[in-house]
Design an enzyme around this catalytic site. Structure first.
Site, PDB file in Angstrom:
ATOM      1  N   LYS A 118       0.806  -1.225   0.000  1.00 45.21           N
ATOM      2  CA  LYS A 118       0.000   0.000   0.000  1.00 45.21           C
ATOM      3  C   LYS A 118       0.842   1.280   0.000  1.00 45.21           C
ATOM      4  O   LYS A 118       0.442   2.279  -0.603  1.00 45.21           O
ATOM      5  CB  LYS A 118      -0.971  -0.012   1.172  1.00 45.21           C
ATOM      6  N   GLU A 202      -2.161   6.809   8.169  1.00 49.56           N
ATOM      7  CA  GLU A 202      -3.032   7.640   7.340  1.00 49.56           C
ATOM      8  C   GLU A 202      -3.905   8.480   8.243  1.00 49.56           C
ATOM      9  O   GLU A 202      -4.230   8.062   9.348  1.00 49.56           O
ATOM     10  CB  GLU A 202      -3.990   6.750   6.524  1.00 49.56           C
ATOM     11  N   GLU A 277     -10.125   1.429  -4.796  1.00 51.11           N
ATOM     12  CA  GLU A 277     -10.952   1.762  -3.635  1.00 51.11           C
ATOM     13  C   GLU A 277     -10.657   3.190  -3.182  1.00 51.11           C
ATOM     14  O   GLU A 277      -9.498   3.584  -3.050  1.00 51.11           O
ATOM     15  CB  GLU A 277     -10.665   0.795  -2.478  1.00 51.11           C
ATOM     16  N   GLU A 290      -6.683   2.104  -1.844  1.00 47.30           N
ATOM     17  CA  GLU A 290      -5.839   1.004  -2.315  1.00 47.30           C
ATOM     18  C   GLU A 290      -6.403   0.491  -3.627  1.00 47.30           C
ATOM     19  O   GLU A 290      -7.526   0.811  -4.003  1.00 47.30           O
ATOM     20  CB  GLU A 290      -5.796  -0.150  -1.294  1.00 47.30           C
ATOM     21  N   ASN A 292      -7.116  -3.190  -5.526  1.00 49.18           N
ATOM     22  CA  ASN A 292      -7.100  -4.642  -5.465  1.00 49.18           C
ATOM     23  C   ASN A 292      -6.905  -5.159  -6.886  1.00 49.18           C
ATOM     24  O   ASN A 292      -7.738  -4.925  -7.762  1.00 49.18           O
ATOM     25  CB  ASN A 292      -8.398  -5.177  -4.854  1.00 49.18           C
ATOM     26  N   ARG A 294      -7.273  -7.731  -8.708  1.00 48.68           N
ATOM     27  CA  ARG A 294      -7.922  -9.043  -8.864  1.00 48.68           C
ATOM     28  C   ARG A 294      -9.408  -8.819  -9.015  1.00 48.68           C
ATOM     29  O   ARG A 294      -9.908  -7.707  -8.915  1.00 48.68           O
ATOM     30  CB  ARG A 294      -7.675  -9.877  -7.606  1.00 48.68           C
TER      31      ARG A 294
HETATM   32  P1  ADP Z   1      -8.072  -3.837   3.233  1.00 44.78           P
HETATM   33  O1  ADP Z   1      -6.879  -4.020   2.356  1.00 44.78           O
HETATM   34  O2  ADP Z   1      -8.057  -4.681   4.443  1.00 44.78           O
HETATM   35  O3  ADP Z   1      -9.348  -3.915   2.437  1.00 44.78           O
HETATM   36  P2  ADP Z   1      -8.385  -0.956   3.204  1.00 44.78           P
HETATM   37  O4  ADP Z   1      -7.207  -0.058   3.123  1.00 44.78           O
HETATM   38  O5  ADP Z   1      -9.146  -1.159   1.950  1.00 44.78           O
HETATM   39  O6  ADP Z   1      -7.928  -2.356   3.791  1.00 44.78           O
HETATM   40  O7  ADP Z   1      -9.358  -0.448   4.357  1.00 44.78           O
HETATM   41  C1  ADP Z   1     -10.461  -1.242   4.780  1.00 44.78           C
HETATM   42  C2  ADP Z   1     -11.506  -0.367   5.459  1.00 44.78           C
HETATM   43  O8  ADP Z   1     -10.969   0.292   6.606  1.00 44.78           O
HETATM   44  C3  ADP Z   1     -12.050   0.760   4.594  1.00 44.78           C
HETATM   45  O9  ADP Z   1     -13.086   0.340   3.736  1.00 44.78           O
HETATM   46  C4  ADP Z   1     -12.528   1.748   5.644  1.00 44.78           C
HETATM   47  O10 ADP Z   1     -13.776   1.388   6.171  1.00 44.78           O
HETATM   48  C5  ADP Z   1     -11.486   1.611   6.731  1.00 44.78           C
HETATM   49  N1  ADP Z   1     -10.411   2.593   6.519  1.00 44.78           N
HETATM   50  C6  ADP Z   1      -9.209   2.349   5.965  1.00 44.78           C
HETATM   51  N2  ADP Z   1      -8.435   3.472   5.934  1.00 44.78           N
HETATM   52  C7  ADP Z   1      -9.183   4.457   6.479  1.00 44.78           C
HETATM   53  C8  ADP Z   1      -8.961   5.857   6.731  1.00 44.78           C
HETATM   54  N3  ADP Z   1      -7.803   6.458   6.422  1.00 44.78           N
HETATM   55  N4  ADP Z   1      -9.963   6.556   7.318  1.00 44.78           N
HETATM   56  C9  ADP Z   1     -11.128   5.967   7.636  1.00 44.78           C
HETATM   57  N5  ADP Z   1     -11.407   4.675   7.431  1.00 44.78           N
HETATM   58  C10 ADP Z   1     -10.452   3.898   6.852  1.00 44.78           C
HETATM   59  P1  ADP Z   2     -12.888  -7.696  -1.439  1.00 47.78           P
HETATM   60  O1  ADP Z   2     -11.599  -6.961  -1.240  1.00 47.78           O
HETATM   61  O2  ADP Z   2     -12.918  -8.549  -2.657  1.00 47.78           O
HETATM   62  O3  ADP Z   2     -14.073  -6.816  -1.322  1.00 47.78           O
HETATM   63  P2  ADP Z   2     -12.272  -8.972   1.107  1.00 47.78           P
HETATM   64  O4  ADP Z   2     -11.466  -7.825   1.575  1.00 47.78           O
HETATM   65  O5  ADP Z   2     -13.305  -9.509   2.015  1.00 47.78           O
HETATM   66  O6  ADP Z   2     -13.059  -8.714  -0.240  1.00 47.78           O
HETATM   67  O7  ADP Z   2     -11.244 -10.126   0.686  1.00 47.78           O
HETATM   68  C1  ADP Z   2     -11.660 -11.277   0.019  1.00 47.78           C
HETATM   69  C2  ADP Z   2     -10.905 -12.481   0.503  1.00 47.78           C
HETATM   70  O8  ADP Z   2      -9.543 -12.367   0.170  1.00 47.78           O
HETATM   71  C3  ADP Z   2     -10.961 -12.684   2.002  1.00 47.78           C
HETATM   72  O9  ADP Z   2     -10.981 -14.056   2.264  1.00 47.78           O
HETATM   73  C4  ADP Z   2      -9.677 -12.066   2.475  1.00 47.78           C
HETATM   74  O10 ADP Z   2      -9.257 -12.636   3.684  1.00 47.78           O
HETATM   75  C5  ADP Z   2      -8.739 -12.394   1.334  1.00 47.78           C
HETATM   76  N1  ADP Z   2      -7.699 -11.379   1.179  1.00 47.78           N
HETATM   77  C6  ADP Z   2      -7.868 -10.130   0.720  1.00 47.78           C
HETATM   78  N2  ADP Z   2      -6.684  -9.463   0.692  1.00 47.78           N
HETATM   79  C7  ADP Z   2      -5.755 -10.330   1.155  1.00 47.78           C
HETATM   80  C8  ADP Z   2      -4.338 -10.247   1.381  1.00 47.78           C
HETATM   81  N3  ADP Z   2      -3.636  -9.141   1.147  1.00 47.78           N
HETATM   82  N4  ADP Z   2      -3.721 -11.339   1.869  1.00 47.78           N
HETATM   83  C9  ADP Z   2      -4.411 -12.458   2.125  1.00 47.78           C
HETATM   84  N5  ADP Z   2      -5.727 -12.585   1.939  1.00 47.78           N
HETATM   85  C10 ADP Z   2      -6.401 -11.554   1.461  1.00 47.78           C
HETATM   86 MG    MG Z   3      -9.762  -2.715   0.818  1.00 50.91          MG
END
Ligand code: ADP
Ligand code: ADP
Ligand code: MG
Length: 498
Positions: A118, A202, A277, A290, A292, A294
């Site tokens: 990230k 962040e 996102e 971020e 994704n 995929r």
């Molecule tokens: P992941 O890789 O686990 O999906 P993300 O970076 O997409 O992580 O963040 C997952 C969720 O966490 C976001 O959808 C949001 O709800 C919350 N989040 C992440 N970063 C922030 C931020 N800077 N401020 C507020 N909420 C956040």
């Molecule tokens: P999406 O990002 O597709 O909305 P999720 O954040 O719920 O959905 O992730 C989908 C699946 O992929 C989950 O089982 C989650 O644990 C797995 N996953 C997502 N990002 C990672 C990562 N960086 N490493 C390992 N598993 C991941």
């Molecule tokens: Mg995310």
């Protein structure tokens, strides 16, 4: 030997089956892989052939890239579709596929690397002119640096694992005093889940909405977006309800985000399906969070409103075909909502609750779509993600889509394990969601779910109906006039509080 191309699907459960459906429609043959826990699983049954990977733990099965490649070579598959999770965002695996002469259905290794970490992704996006959430562009060295940057950008802040995903490795911090413990916790979680201690900081956006843009690109430099999905309904920073289009978002912002997303994809020479996102604040300022690299869990809502098949398109692109659509040909029609049905105990902090699916009967009907990977009698394993199914509803309007989803959830029969259907109904029925606007805090505003008082007579009736359906010869004694067993079922799931 047949000339039909062959695809190995390096995944399990609903997404493996989803990908196999697209392969079948394209007249491609399918190879499943499985762990010992999944030897009888539906995705194995669904495929033309199947290859065992190893014991149940993911590190010994679905994460064994070497075994997956060996299985592809052994079965003569030319393509590997990774689904989501597991090896889907693993650049090293992508390179190994290339080296073995196999076509990975997804972006190139370089794009995966740039977007996979990230902090690196944030740097690349800043260079490409994409607005990112304020914060550090480099990994944090220590707590002292975290404090320094937090004071600069102002509290509250988020500590996040650079390699994170699935909502893990994220800590919200309101106060400098809490930073040291939060930092330690975030690092610990980052190591546990992602084997990478790197965390960054962040600014926490207040009352943010999670709105993401689906993109699709081919290897000839063409890239389009397929509009937006709102994923603000989350528990533990992971989505549980997604919709498209985002409600209460101006078309101006929606289009601006689409354009920025295409710009972001082009900046890394992206190929295949991907998701950018964003966090959107109440004034509709939006910030890259971020990418994704995929297929996303919630891709069905985009398919429903745009009338596309994203997996078919991924497979076409992997075969070297150009994008099927120009930007002008893509439009949103109607409204779609997806609910993720999880095996979890809502009352105990959404704790995963794997176990046997004694009863499993998903609903069907006009405008409904089910993506699932289990049958009645299957066991939700504690080795893998606890998602049971995705239920999606499409309708001409948002109001109708919500009503359709509520009705379908009422009819969804699951027993044997704890699940989150009542919780999903609670969200769909709350004013903040139904009327809006809502943000990522919506789940926390809901009162704790209470078990409904048991009605012994109706419980006995319901049990009798189920027993009858499962082969018992005894006819349930249906009372002449009372609540039907079905209405009871809905109530027993904790529904109808709207
Ligand atoms: P992941 O890789 O686990 O999906 P993300 O970076 O997409 O992580 O963040 C997952 C969720 O966490 C976001 O959808 C949001 O709800 C919350 N989040 C992440 N970063 C922030 C931020 N800077 N401020 C507020 N909420 C956040
Ligand atoms: P999406 O990002 O597709 O909305 P999720 O954040 O719920 O959905 O992730 C989908 C699946 O992929 C989950 O089982 C989650 O644990 C797995 N996953 C997502 N990002 C990672 C990562 N960086 N490493 C390992 N598993 C991941
Ligand atoms: Mg995310």
């Amino acid at each position: 030997m047949s000339m039909r191309p062959k695809v190995l699907i390096a995944n399990r459960g609903e997404i493996a089956i989803r990908v196999m459906r697209a392969c079948r429609e394209l007249n491609m043959r399918t190879v499943a892989v499985y762990s010992d826990a999944d030897a009888q699983a539906r995705h194995v049954w669904f495929a033309d052939e199947a290859v065992r990977l190893g014991p149940p733990p993911t590190a010994e099965s679905y994460l064994r890239g070497d075994k997956v490649i060996e299985a592809a070579l052994q079965t003569g598959a030319q393509f590997i579709h990774p689904g989501y999770g597991f090896l889907s965002e693993n650049a090293e695996f992508r390179r190994a596929c290339d080296a073995a002469g196999l076509t990975f259905v997804g972006p190139g290794a370089h794009a995966m690397e740039q977007m996979g970490i990230k902090t690196l992704a944030r740097q690349v996006m800043v260079k490409a002119g994409v607005p990112v959430v304020p914060g550090s562009l480099e990994p944090l060295r220590d707590v002292a640096e975290a404090v320094e940057i937090a004071n600069e950008i102002g509290f509250p802040v988020m500590l996040k694992a650079a390699a994170g995903g699935g909502g893990r490795g994220i800590r919200l911090v309101h106060d400098a005093a809490d930073l040291p413990a939060a930092f330690e916790g975030a690092v610990r979680e980052a190591v546990a889940y992602f084997k990478d201690p790197t965390v960054y900081i962040e600014k926490a956006i207040i009352r943010p909405r999670h709105v993401e843009i689906q993109v699709m690109a081919d290897r000839y430099g063409n890239a389009v977006h397929l509009f937006d999905r709102e994923c603000s309904v989350q528990r533990r920073n992971q989505k549980i309800i997604e919709e498209s289009p985002a409600a209460h978002l101006s078309d101006k912002t929606r289009l601006a985000m689409g354009q920025v997303a295409v710009q972001a994809a082009k900046a890394v020479n992206y190929e295949s399906a991907g998701t950018i996102e964003f966090l959107v604040d109440p004034q509709e300022h939006f910030y890259f969070m971020e990418m994704n690299t995929r297929l996303q869990v919630e891709h069905p809502v985009t398919e429903l409103v745009t009338g596309t098949d994203l997996v078919v398109e991924q497979l076409r692109i992997a075969q070297g075909l150009p994008l099927s659509w120009t930007q002008e040909q893509i439009a949103q029609r109607g409204h779609a909502i997806e609910c993720r049905i999880y095996a979890e105990d809502v009352a105990r902090g959404f704790l995963p609750s794997p176990g046997p699916l004694h009863v499993y009967r998903p609903p069907t009907g006009p405008g409904l779509r089910i993506d699932d990977g289990f049958c009645e009698g299957d066991v939700i394993s504690n080795h893998y993600d606890s998602m049971i199914a995705k239920l999606s509803a499409w309708a001409p309007t948002r109001e109708h889509a919500i009503a359709r989803m509520q009705s379908a959830l009422d009819l969804f029969e699951i027993s044997g394990i704890s699940h989150n259907i009542a919780h999903l109904q609670q969200v769909l029925g709350c004013a903040e969601f139904a009327v809006g606007p809502y943000d990522t805090g919506v789940v926390k505003t809901l009162p704790p779910l209470e078990a409904l008082p048991e009605d012994p007579e109706l419980a006995a009736l319901y049990a009798a109906v189920l027993a009858h359906r499962h082969g018992s010869k005894a006819q349930p004694a249906l009372p002449a006039s009372t609540e039907s067993a079905w209405a009871y079922h809905a109530r027993a799931q904790g529904l109808r509080n709207r």
